[in-house]
Write a protein that holds these residues in place. Structure first.
Motif, PDB file in Angstrom:
ATOM      1  N   ALA A  58      -3.281   4.868 -14.390  1.00  0.00           N
ATOM      2  CA  ALA A  58      -1.889   4.450 -14.195  1.00  0.00           C
ATOM      3  C   ALA A  58      -1.732   3.587 -12.950  1.00  0.00           C
ATOM      4  CB  ALA A  58      -0.985   5.672 -14.104  1.00  0.00           C
ATOM      5  N   ALA A  59      -2.407   3.946 -11.861  1.00  0.00           N
ATOM      6  CA  ALA A  59      -2.327   3.150 -10.637  1.00  0.00           C
ATOM      7  C   ALA A  59      -2.943   1.775 -10.847  1.00  0.00           C
ATOM      8  CB  ALA A  59      -3.018   3.877  -9.491  1.00  0.00           C
ATOM      9  N   GLN A  60      -4.050   1.704 -11.560  1.00  0.00           N
ATOM     10  CA  GLN A  60      -4.683   0.418 -11.843  1.00  0.00           C
ATOM     11  C   GLN A  60      -3.763  -0.459 -12.689  1.00  0.00           C
ATOM     12  OE1 GLN A  60      -7.505  -0.696 -10.591  1.00  0.00           O
ATOM     13  NE2 GLN A  60      -7.415  -2.628 -11.669  1.00  0.00           N
ATOM     14  N   GLY A  61      -3.138   0.132 -13.687  1.00  0.00           N
ATOM     15  CA  GLY A  61      -2.197  -0.624 -14.517  1.00  0.00           C
ATOM     16  C   GLY A  61      -1.004  -1.117 -13.718  1.00  0.00           C
ATOM     17  N   LEU A  62      -0.496  -0.280 -12.829  1.00  0.00           N
ATOM     18  CA  LEU A  62       0.618  -0.683 -11.978  1.00  0.00           C
ATOM     19  C   LEU A  62       0.218  -1.822 -11.050  1.00  0.00           C
ATOM     20  CD1 LEU A  62       3.520  -0.102 -11.036  1.00  0.00           C
ATOM     21  CD2 LEU A  62       2.550   1.504  -9.383  1.00  0.00           C
ATOM     22  N   TYR A  63      -0.970  -1.726 -10.481  1.00  0.00           N
ATOM     23  CA  TYR A  63      -1.459  -2.783  -9.593  1.00  0.00           C
ATOM     24  C   TYR A  63      -1.610  -4.095 -10.345  1.00  0.00           C
ATOM     25  CZ  TYR A  63      -4.527  -5.457  -6.563  1.00  0.00           C
ATOM     26  OH  TYR A  63      -5.075  -6.441  -5.795  1.00  0.00           O
ATOM     27  N   GLU A  64      -2.151  -4.047 -11.546  1.00  0.00           N
ATOM     28  CA  GLU A  64      -2.335  -5.274 -12.326  1.00  0.00           C
ATOM     29  C   GLU A  64      -0.993  -5.887 -12.725  1.00  0.00           C
ATOM     30  OE1 GLU A  64      -4.895  -4.183 -15.521  1.00  0.00           O
ATOM     31  OE2 GLU A  64      -6.668  -4.085 -14.226  1.00  0.00           O
TER      32      GLU A  64
ATOM     33  N   ARG B 173       0.836  -1.202   0.000  1.00  0.00           N
ATOM     34  CA  ARG B 173       0.000   0.000   0.000  1.00  0.00           C
ATOM     35  C   ARG B 173       0.870   1.251   0.000  1.00  0.00           C
ATOM     36  NH1 ARG B 173      -4.676  -1.534   4.359  1.00  0.00           N
ATOM     37  NH2 ARG B 173      -5.610  -3.200   3.137  1.00  0.00           N
ATOM     38  N   PHE B 174       1.926   1.224   0.791  1.00  0.00           N
ATOM     39  CA  PHE B 174       2.829   2.376   0.835  1.00  0.00           C
ATOM     40  C   PHE B 174       3.489   2.573  -0.524  1.00  0.00           C
ATOM     41  CE2 PHE B 174       5.447   5.509   2.663  1.00  0.00           C
ATOM     42  CZ  PHE B 174       6.715   5.333   2.151  1.00  0.00           C
ATOM     43  N   PHE B 175       3.908   1.491  -1.149  1.00  0.00           N
ATOM     44  CA  PHE B 175       4.538   1.559  -2.463  1.00  0.00           C
ATOM     45  C   PHE B 175       3.564   2.125  -3.498  1.00  0.00           C
ATOM     46  CE2 PHE B 175       7.452   0.658  -5.751  1.00  0.00           C
ATOM     47  CZ  PHE B 175       6.764   0.066  -6.794  1.00  0.00           C
ATOM     48  N   LEU B 176       2.301   1.653  -3.485  1.00  0.00           N
ATOM     49  CA  LEU B 176       1.322   2.153  -4.438  1.00  0.00           C
ATOM     50  C   LEU B 176       1.006   3.628  -4.175  1.00  0.00           C
ATOM     51  CD1 LEU B 176      -1.155  -0.838  -4.778  1.00  0.00           C
ATOM     52  CD2 LEU B 176       0.478  -0.008  -6.457  1.00  0.00           C
ATOM     53  N   ALA B 177       0.921   4.013  -2.900  1.00  0.00           N
ATOM     54  CA  ALA B 177       0.664   5.412  -2.578  1.00  0.00           C
ATOM     55  C   ALA B 177       1.816   6.287  -3.037  1.00  0.00           C
ATOM     56  CB  ALA B 177       0.426   5.576  -1.075  1.00  0.00           C
ATOM     57  N   LEU B 178       3.040   5.822  -2.850  1.00  0.00           N
ATOM     58  CA  LEU B 178       4.213   6.572  -3.288  1.00  0.00           C
ATOM     59  C   LEU B 178       4.236   6.702  -4.806  1.00  0.00           C
ATOM     60  CD1 LEU B 178       6.882   7.946  -2.483  1.00  0.00           C
ATOM     61  CD2 LEU B 178       7.975   5.724  -2.756  1.00  0.00           C
ATOM     62  N   CYS B 179       3.941   5.616  -5.506  1.00  0.00           N
ATOM     63  CA  CYS B 179       3.902   5.668  -6.973  1.00  0.00           C
ATOM     64  C   CYS B 179       2.820   6.616  -7.452  1.00  0.00           C
ATOM     65  CB  CYS B 179       3.674   4.273  -7.547  1.00  0.00           C
ATOM     66  SG  CYS B 179       5.110   3.207  -7.392  1.00  0.00           S
ATOM     67  N   PHE B 180       1.663   6.596  -6.780  1.00  0.00           N
ATOM     68  CA  PHE B 180       0.574   7.490  -7.146  1.00  0.00           C
ATOM     69  C   PHE B 180       0.988   8.946  -6.959  1.00  0.00           C
ATOM     70  CE2 PHE B 180      -3.139   9.955  -5.723  1.00  0.00           C
ATOM     71  CZ  PHE B 180      -3.865   9.933  -6.903  1.00  0.00           C
ATOM     72  N   LEU B 181       1.631   9.229  -5.839  1.00  0.00           N
ATOM     73  CA  LEU B 181       2.076  10.591  -5.569  1.00  0.00           C
ATOM     74  C   LEU B 181       3.093  11.044  -6.612  1.00  0.00           C
ATOM     75  CD1 LEU B 181       2.039  13.037  -3.654  1.00  0.00           C
ATOM     76  CD2 LEU B 181       3.908  11.946  -2.430  1.00  0.00           C
ATOM     77  N   LEU B 182       4.057  10.179  -6.927  1.00  0.00           N
ATOM     78  CA  LEU B 182       5.052  10.526  -7.941  1.00  0.00           C
ATOM     79  C   LEU B 182       4.413  10.701  -9.313  1.00  0.00           C
ATOM     80  CD1 LEU B 182       8.025   8.225  -6.911  1.00  0.00           C
ATOM     81  CD2 LEU B 182       7.832  10.697  -6.635  1.00  0.00           C
ATOM     82  N   LEU B 183       3.407   9.904  -9.612  1.00  0.00           N
ATOM     83  CA  LEU B 183       2.715  10.026 -10.891  1.00  0.00           C
ATOM     84  C   LEU B 183       1.996  11.366 -10.993  1.00  0.00           C
ATOM     85  CD1 LEU B 183       1.744   8.609 -13.521  1.00  0.00           C
ATOM     86  CD2 LEU B 183      -0.276   7.957 -12.218  1.00  0.00           C
TER      87      LEU B 183
ATOM     88  N   THR C 178      -9.331  15.332 -15.326  1.00  0.00           N
ATOM     89  CA  THR C 178      -8.417  14.683 -16.273  1.00  0.00           C
ATOM     90  C   THR C 178      -7.206  14.115 -15.551  1.00  0.00           C
ATOM     91  OG1 THR C 178      -9.115  16.232 -17.995  1.00  0.00           O
ATOM     92  CG2 THR C 178      -7.070  15.023 -18.368  1.00  0.00           C
ATOM     93  N   TYR C 179      -6.628  14.912 -14.618  1.00  0.00           N
ATOM     94  CA  TYR C 179      -5.493  14.416 -13.833  1.00  0.00           C
ATOM     95  C   TYR C 179      -5.884  13.187 -13.028  1.00  0.00           C
ATOM     96  CZ  TYR C 179      -2.624  18.562 -14.715  1.00  0.00           C
ATOM     97  OH  TYR C 179      -1.870  19.544 -15.296  1.00  0.00           O
ATOM     98  N   TRP C 180      -7.055  13.241 -12.401  1.00  0.00           N
ATOM     99  CA  TRP C 180      -7.519  12.129 -11.572  1.00  0.00           C
ATOM    100  C   TRP C 180      -7.694  10.868 -12.409  1.00  0.00           C
ATOM    101  CZ3 TRP C 180      -7.521  10.516  -6.862  1.00  0.00           C
ATOM    102  CH2 TRP C 180      -8.348   9.476  -6.491  1.00  0.00           C
ATOM    103  N   ASP C 181      -8.323  10.983 -13.566  1.00  0.00           N
ATOM    104  CA  ASP C 181      -8.528   9.821 -14.424  1.00  0.00           C
ATOM    105  C   ASP C 181      -7.200   9.236 -14.901  1.00  0.00           C
ATOM    106  OD1 ASP C 181     -11.267  10.025 -14.160  1.00  0.00           O
ATOM    107  OD2 ASP C 181     -11.526  11.178 -16.022  1.00  0.00           O
ATOM    108  N   THR C 182      -6.256  10.096 -15.244  1.00  0.00           N
ATOM    109  CA  THR C 182      -4.945   9.629 -15.681  1.00  0.00           C
ATOM    110  C   THR C 182      -4.223   8.893 -14.560  1.00  0.00           C
ATOM    111  OG1 THR C 182      -4.768  11.503 -17.187  1.00  0.00           O
ATOM    112  CG2 THR C 182      -2.736  10.343 -16.652  1.00  0.00           C
ATOM    113  N   ALA C 183      -4.248   9.476 -13.364  1.00  0.00           N
ATOM    114  CA  ALA C 183      -3.584   8.841 -12.224  1.00  0.00           C
ATOM    115  C   ALA C 183      -4.258   7.535 -11.851  1.00  0.00           C
ATOM    116  CB  ALA C 183      -3.588   9.794 -11.035  1.00  0.00           C
ATOM    117  N   LYS C 184      -5.574   7.498 -11.905  1.00  0.00           N
ATOM    118  CA  LYS C 184      -6.312   6.284 -11.558  1.00  0.00           C
ATOM    119  C   LYS C 184      -5.999   5.160 -12.547  1.00  0.00           C
ATOM    120  CE  LYS C 184     -10.756   6.483 -11.903  1.00  0.00           C
ATOM    121  NZ  LYS C 184     -12.203   6.699 -11.724  1.00  0.00           N
TER     122      LYS C 184
END
Length: 101
Positions: A54-60, A4-14, A46-52
């Motif tokens: 990207a996070a979904q793709g990273l999780y998968e 979770r921390f890793f995904l949150a960090l990736c989301f923030l960096l994205l 638009t930013y939210w959709d892009t980040a969402k």
């Protein structure tokens, strides 16, 4: 917690990366007719959709079935241990409340 921390960090960096680079938005012909609030809301959406996305793709990409099995195993072992210790604790409390009879 590490994932979770890793995904949150990736989301923030994205999000920060998109902010620094600036997302390419489609040009609007009559941007002055839209109020500023609507433009900001559209940009944030638009930013939210892009980040969402990207996070979904990273999780998968990082989803591993062995990790899921390990988490389930750790959960079952920890709940078994906690139920044992909770039973011991309950017995101790009841013994203290009863006293010597």
């Amino acid at each position: 917690m590490g994932i979770r921390f890793f995904l949150a960090l990736c989301f923030l960096l994205l999000v920060l990366g998109c902010e620094v680079q600036g997302a390419v938005l489609p040009q609007q012909h009559d941007a002055s007719s839209q109020p500023l609030l609507a433009q900001v809301q559209e940009s944030l959406s638009t930013y939210w959709d892009t980040a969402k996305t990207a996070a979904q793709g990273l999780y998968e990409k990082t989803y591993l079935t062995t990790v899921d099995e390990k988490i389930r195993d750790m959960y079952s072992k920890s709940t078994a241990a906690m139920s044992t210790y909770a039973g011991i604790f309950t017995d101790q409390i009841l013994t203290m409340l009863k006293g010597d009879q």
